[in-house]
Each structure stands twice: as structure tokens, then as C-alpha cells.
Enzyme design. Structure first.
Site, PDB file in Angstrom:
ATOM      1  N   HIS B 135       0.534 -16.905   2.187  1.00 37.27           N
ATOM      2  CA  HIS B 135       0.795 -15.740   1.077  1.00 37.27           C
ATOM      3  C   HIS B 135       2.198 -16.252   0.287  1.00 37.27           C
ATOM      4  O   HIS B 135       2.679 -16.835   0.903  1.00 37.27           O
ATOM      5  CB  HIS B 135       1.063 -14.332   1.946  1.00 37.27           C
ATOM      6  CG  HIS B 135       1.378 -13.304   1.041  1.00 37.27           C
ATOM      7  ND1 HIS B 135       2.376 -12.835   0.440  1.00 37.27           N
ATOM      8  CD2 HIS B 135       0.498 -12.469   0.730  1.00 37.27           C
ATOM      9  CE1 HIS B 135       2.439 -11.899  -0.244  1.00 37.27           C
ATOM     10  NE2 HIS B 135       1.188 -11.169  -0.201  1.00 37.27           N
ATOM     11  N   ASP B 212       3.789 -15.645  10.344  1.00 47.65           N
ATOM     12  CA  ASP B 212       3.719 -14.139   9.222  1.00 47.65           C
ATOM     13  C   ASP B 212       2.647 -13.736  10.169  1.00 47.65           C
ATOM     14  O   ASP B 212       1.351 -14.109  10.030  1.00 47.65           O
ATOM     15  CB  ASP B 212       3.310 -14.886   7.993  1.00 47.65           C
ATOM     16  CG  ASP B 212       3.054 -13.813   7.129  1.00 47.65           C
ATOM     17  OD1 ASP B 212       2.858 -12.531   7.576  1.00 47.65           O
ATOM     18  OD2 ASP B 212       2.758 -14.144   6.008  1.00 47.65           O
ATOM     19  N   LYS B 238       0.898  -2.218   7.127  1.00 47.88           N
ATOM     20  CA  LYS B 238      -0.178  -2.722   7.282  1.00 47.88           C
ATOM     21  C   LYS B 238      -0.693  -2.550   8.929  1.00 47.88           C
ATOM     22  O   LYS B 238      -1.767  -3.003   9.216  1.00 47.88           O
ATOM     23  CB  LYS B 238      -0.004  -4.309   7.202  1.00 47.88           C
ATOM     24  CG  LYS B 238       0.194  -4.743   5.662  1.00 47.88           C
ATOM     25  CD  LYS B 238      -0.163  -6.079   5.584  1.00 47.88           C
ATOM     26  CE  LYS B 238       0.558  -6.696   4.622  1.00 47.88           C
ATOM     27  NZ  LYS B 238      -0.209  -6.655   3.154  1.00 47.88           N
ATOM     28  N   CYS B 376      -1.932 -12.744  -3.948  1.00 45.48           N
ATOM     29  CA  CYS B 376      -0.565 -13.186  -3.834  1.00 45.48           C
ATOM     30  C   CYS B 376      -0.841 -14.591  -3.051  1.00 45.48           C
ATOM     31  O   CYS B 376      -0.028 -14.841  -1.958  1.00 45.48           O
ATOM     32  CB  CYS B 376       0.520 -12.462  -3.193  1.00 45.48           C
ATOM     33  SG  CYS B 376       0.879 -10.994  -4.114  1.00 45.48           S
TER      34      CYS B 376
END
Lengths: 150, 418
Positions: B135, B212, B238, B376
Site C-alpha cells: 500500500h 503492515d 479495520k 492506493c
């Protein structure tokens, strides 16, 4: 609720699938590149301008059905028009697609471009329809780069 | 104990999606006159009533600033905030609560590491290794760092399935590599990366690893000690929690050696105009009043997810992914983007001759929310030679019926544009 068919009218689908003037005119002397950072779509508009008249116009690039059809119908509408007439047409087109709530009544000068009247009911798609026009304006007046501002 | 808490405490396996849906009020709403089918869970997840109530309850009952007052309310708020930190610790399998730093989200967590650890350890000619499926938030902070320090950003490529080319890893881990930053699960492709194996290879070369975890924590149980990583980042929103709060996990000895991120209140031991000494970790990295409510409510979201069970959630989502894949893969012109052998909860695809945005608009008219665009992850789009994809991503509350509605709408797109 807005109807999909108002957005994707037959003429739009047709020009989206088989765009006219997707070519670089051999005598083009103006060019601008447009970019929609939201979706990554890119378009280049090429104009052959003689004595302030658009004698030929084409575009390159690929986008969604709305932006492709908009570019295609834009090029069809502009051949033979002066820069001032092209600007005035953009003003009317912009008012049509970004004009806000409620059904639009396309001004008669728009001709086939009136088919984009449904776009205003889909605010997320207004930029798709205006990207080719912003790019055109940049080709006619600006520095060769265009970013849609609406 | 509130009614929502009781329903949690008594909830038993097997996984009951109908009952879970009852917990999410937004799933009752109509979109364009159709029931909402929310398939954009990789972008953000919806909130259960327990989370919504916890937010209201904290502000109604338990709110004040933290780590300051001697009065009861401040003590209570501080306790709630620190309890939430401990819930995060347990959720990630971290050893110590002080290894959990509250930040705004994954993006800030990565920036924090790039600014502090990165600025101290990455110098001219040094290398930062990222992967080809990251990302933007796990690319740009490293790019900025490398620009500032004269470092070099290198990329571990992905193959046509969207899997990392691990056979290239050893050659890319050079004597100049300082840190490797990699997603646990790809937001654009759904690829689940073999983090443990990557960490082992990196650590053999003395390279630190930041993971991540934005896409992972809501779909898979995470154990940072088992993974062996040095840093792990995720966002509250999330994982069915609020926006505005996220987490950086860092191994204690690394955090202790790192300079502070921002200066201000709450992160100092003593301040004079001559010299300031900084507080202990994690407070050293939490300058200013944090998102107290966000952190407390994130703790509640973690309770909610944990009570249902990440294994059950993963099994449910794997079933949905398989069904959705089956339903659209053979439709004319459909090309799946990301076909890794280990995939989670993400179905990205394009259709020959039909732009992602047109697909998204047609699906929206049927109440189906998907993402259409570059996600993204522009380098991923470039790798697959496409400007944009459509992404359906699944959460615990999605159903087989919703997958069928999604597939019907994709077929409608084909009819409309052919």
C-alpha cells in the site's frame, strides 16, 4: 433514486465502446494531458488550431465509459468551432453535468452532448465527464497540463 | 454488564452469521432502495452496536484526560486507556504492554518508525527493502526517508499470481539493507505473505522487519512473537473499531533506543529550557492528549472480535472468498488480479473492455459497495498492466446470499456493456 439507464444511455455506451476521433490529428499543434488522480485515468487531447478555429481534434488514452464517451462526443462537437465557441460549449456542458439536483434541461446548443444529462445524478462520476473538457481547455489556453477542479 | 456484553459472553460456536448481522445496525439500511451489501471491508469495517455503545458510554460516564489528574475520573479514564493497551497486547501476543504505542492508524505507525528508528539507522547508501505489493502507506514514508538520508529504496518483486518472489529475497538483503517493510496481507491482491520465513531471512542478515498488519488483524489471529517481527502496525477501524486510533507494536529494546517522534506533553519526564528528559516507552511516543475514547473503544472492538473468534471468522471469510471466486472467474472477459495460493478476504478483478468505475457504479445501483480504483497501490496496478481494479473484500458479517447478489450484479454489468 437515479436510474442507471439515465447515466448509461445507448449513445454513451456506443461512444464508450467505439470512441470516435481516438487518434492524433497529423497537423495537431496543441496538446494537453489530463489526469484524474482519483481513478488513475489519463487522457491526452490534441487540437489542430488554425486562425482560432478547431480544424481537427482527437484524443488518446483510455478511461471509463463516461470519460471515453465524453471525449468522443466532445471531439465530434468541436470541429469547426472557434475557441470562444468551444469555451461557451464547455460552460453549458459543465452546467449540465455538474449543475446540482434535479433533472436537467439541456440547452439546444449542446446537441448530442445532452445525453450526459444523467451524470448530475451520480456526483462521483461528474469528474469522469468533465476530464476531457478540462484537458481541452488546457490545450487551448493553458500550459498543457490539466487537472479537473470539480 | 450491559445486554451487549451478555450476548457476547453467552455467544457460542458455531459461527452464526445471522446473529452477528444483528449486531451491526448499518446492515439494516437500504442503499438506492436495495439492502446494503457491504463488500469494502478492506477499506474499513462497519461497527457493531457494542462498539457504538462503548463510545457513548465512555463519554457519558468515564471521560477525562489521562495520566494527569489526581481525581477519581482521571484515574478511571487512565485505567480504561491502559486496560485497552493491555487488550491490544494480548490481541497481538506481545510480551509487554509497554511495547504497544497508540497512534492514529497504520500510516502514522509506519511514519513513526521511519522518522525515529529510520532517521537514526538509515544513512547515505543504506537500503530500505519493501515489497511490490505494498500500500502507498508502506512505500511513501520510506521514500521520504531515503530522499532525506541519501538512502536507496529497493523492491522485492511479485510474480503473476501476486506472490512475493522469495527466491529473490536473499540477493536483495544486502549488507546495506537496514529494514524490510512488508504487508502481512496485501490490500489489493489478498496475498497472505509468509512473514515468519521473511523475518528469519532478514534477521539472519541483521535486518529489522516492520509488518503492515492493516489488512491482517481482522481476518487472522496474529502473534507477533511467533512471527518474530520487530514492528507491527494496524488501524482500529479495520478491525470493527473506531477511526482515528491505531497501534504500533515494537520490541521493547528497539522502542527504548529510539528517539521520540513528536515533542509535547505526556511524553516527558522533566522539562526545563536547558534540557528535557523523555518519559518511558510507550509514552515517549504519545505526545499530547491521545484519542482516549478511540483507544478504549478499540479495546471493546477487540473483545468483540475475540469473542467470536478469529479462526471462525477466517473460516467463514475463506468460504465466501471461494464462492465469490467460483462465481465470477469464468465469466467472459473476467480476469482475477491476485491469485496467490494463500489468499484472504480480497477478490480483485477486471473485466476486458469495461472500466472498474463503470462496474462499481452498476454494482452500487444494486446496493453493493465495492472499491473501484487503484486501491492506493499504484505499483501493483502497474505490475499487472491495469489502471484500476474492482475489489470485493469480505468481513465477518457477509453472507453467501450477498455473494450471490454480487455475482448477479457482475453478470448484469456484462449484459449492459456488451
Amino acid at each position: 433514486m437515479p436510474e442507471l439507464r439515465d447515466l448509461y444511455q445507448e449513445l454513451v455506451l456506443d461512444h464508450g465502446k467505439r470512441p470516435r476521433n481516438r487518434r492524433i490529428p497529423p497537423d495537431a499543434n496543441r496538446r494537453a494531458d489530463g489526469f484524474n488522480p482519483l481513478c488513475g485515468d489519463r487522457i491526452s487531447v490534441f487540437v489542430a488550431l488554425r486562425n482560432d478555429v478547431v480544424v481537427d481534434i482527437g484524443f488518446q488514452g483510455s478511461g471509463c465509459a463516461i470519460s471515453t464517451a465524453s471525449a468522443s462526443l466532445m471531439t465530434e462537437s468541436l470541429k469547426g468551432k472557434t475557441v470562444a465557441e468551444a469555451d461557451a460549449l464547455f460552460g453549458k456542458f459543465h452546467a449540465l453535468v455538474a449543475g446540482g439536483e434535479g433533472p436537467a434541461s439541456p440547452s439546444p446548443e449542446l446537441g448530442k452532448l445532452g445525453v450526459f444529462a444523467g451524470v448530475r445524478e451520480f456526483p462521483m462520476r461528474v469528474k469522469c465527464a468533465t476530464l476531457p473538457w478540462h484537458t481541452l481547455r488546457s490545450a487551448l489556453h493553458g500550459d498543457g497540463r490539466a487537472a479537473p477542479s470539480d | 454488564m450491559s445486554a451487549a456484553d451478555e450476548s457476547l459472553a453467552t455467544r457460542k460456536a458455531p459461527f452464526d452469521v445471522a446473529r452477528i448481522r444483528e449486531d451491526f445496525p448499518i446492515l439494516k439500511r437500504l442503499v438506492h432502495g436495495k439492502p446494503l451489501v457491504y463488500l469494502d471491508n478492506s477499506a474499513s469495517t462497519q461497527k457493531p452496536q457494542a462498539v457504538i455503545d462503548a463510545m457513548a458510554r465512555f463519554y457519558a460516564d468515564g471521560y477525562s484526560n489521562v495520566h494527569r489528574g489526581v481525581y477519581l475520573l482521571s484515574e478511571e479514564a487512565t485505567r480504561s486507556f491502559e486496560e485497552a493497551r493491555d487488550k491490544v497486547r494480548a490481541f497481538l501476543g506481545a510480551r509487554e504492554t509497554r511495547e504497544i504505542v497508540f497512534v492514529r492508524g497504520t500510516t502514522e505507525a509506519i511514519n513513526l518508525v521511519a522518522h525515529t528508528w529510520g532517521r537514526r539507522h538509515v544513512g547515505e547508501g543504506d537500503e530500505v527493502l519493501v515489497s511490490g505489493l505494498e500500500h502507498h502507506s508502506n512505500i511513501v514514508p520510506w521514500q521520504l526517508l531515503c530522499e532525506e538520508k541519501g538512502g536507496r529504496l529497493r523492491v522485492l518483486p511479485i510474480d503473476d499470481r501476486g506472490e512475493l518472489m522469495l527466491d529473490r529475497l536473499d540477493e536483495l538483503l544486502t549488507p546495506r539493507t537496514r529494514i524490510l517493510a512488508v504487508a502481512h496481507i496485501s490490500n489489493a491482491l489478498g496475498t497472505v505473505n509468509p512473514i515468519r520465513r521473511i523475518v528469519e531471512a532478514a534477521h539472519r542478515r541483521g535486518v529489522k522487519v516492520l509488518v503492515d498488519g492493516a489488512q491482517a488483524v481482522a481476518h487472522h489471529a496474529v502473534d507477533v512473537r511467533d512471527l518474530g517481527c520487530d514492528f507491527y502496525a494496524f488501524s482500529g477501524h479495520k478491525v470493527y473499531g473506531p477511526t482515528g486510533v491505531g497501534v504500533l507494536y515494537g520490541r521493547a529494546e528497539l522502542l527504548e533506543a529510539m528517539p521520540p517522534y513528536q515533542g509535547g506533553g505526556d511524553m516527558i519526564r522533566s522539562v526545563s529550557f536547558e534540557k528535557t528528559t523523555f518519559g518511558e516507552i510507550p509514552h515517549k511516543f504519545e505526545a499530547g492528549t491521545p484519542d482516549i475514547g478511540g483507544a478504549v473503544v478499540l479495546g471493546r472492538a477487540i473483545d468483540y472480535v475475540t469473542a467470536i473468534g478469529l479462526e471462525a471468522i477466517a473460516a467463514h471469510e475463506t468460504d465466501l472468498l471461494a464462492r465469490a471466486t467460483e462465481a465470477i472467474r469464468d465469466l467472459p472477459g473476467v480476469r482475477l488480479i491476485g491469485t496467490a495460493r494463500e489468499k484472504a478476504s480480497v477478490l480483485s478483478f477486471v473485466i476486458q473492455g469495461i472500466h472498474a468505475h463503470d462496474i462499481g457504479t452498476v454494482l452500487d445501483a444494486d446496493g453493493i459497495a465495492v472499491r473501484a480504483g487503484h486501491l492506493c497501490a499504484q505499483p501493483v496496478m502497474e505490475r499487472f498492466g491495469i489502471p484500476a481494479t474492482v475489489r470485493a473484500s469480505f468481513g465477518m458479517y457477509n453472507t453467501r446470499e450477498e455473494i450471490e447478489a454480487f455475482a448477479r450484479a457482475v453478470r448484469k454489468v456484462l449484459e449492459m456493456f456488451r
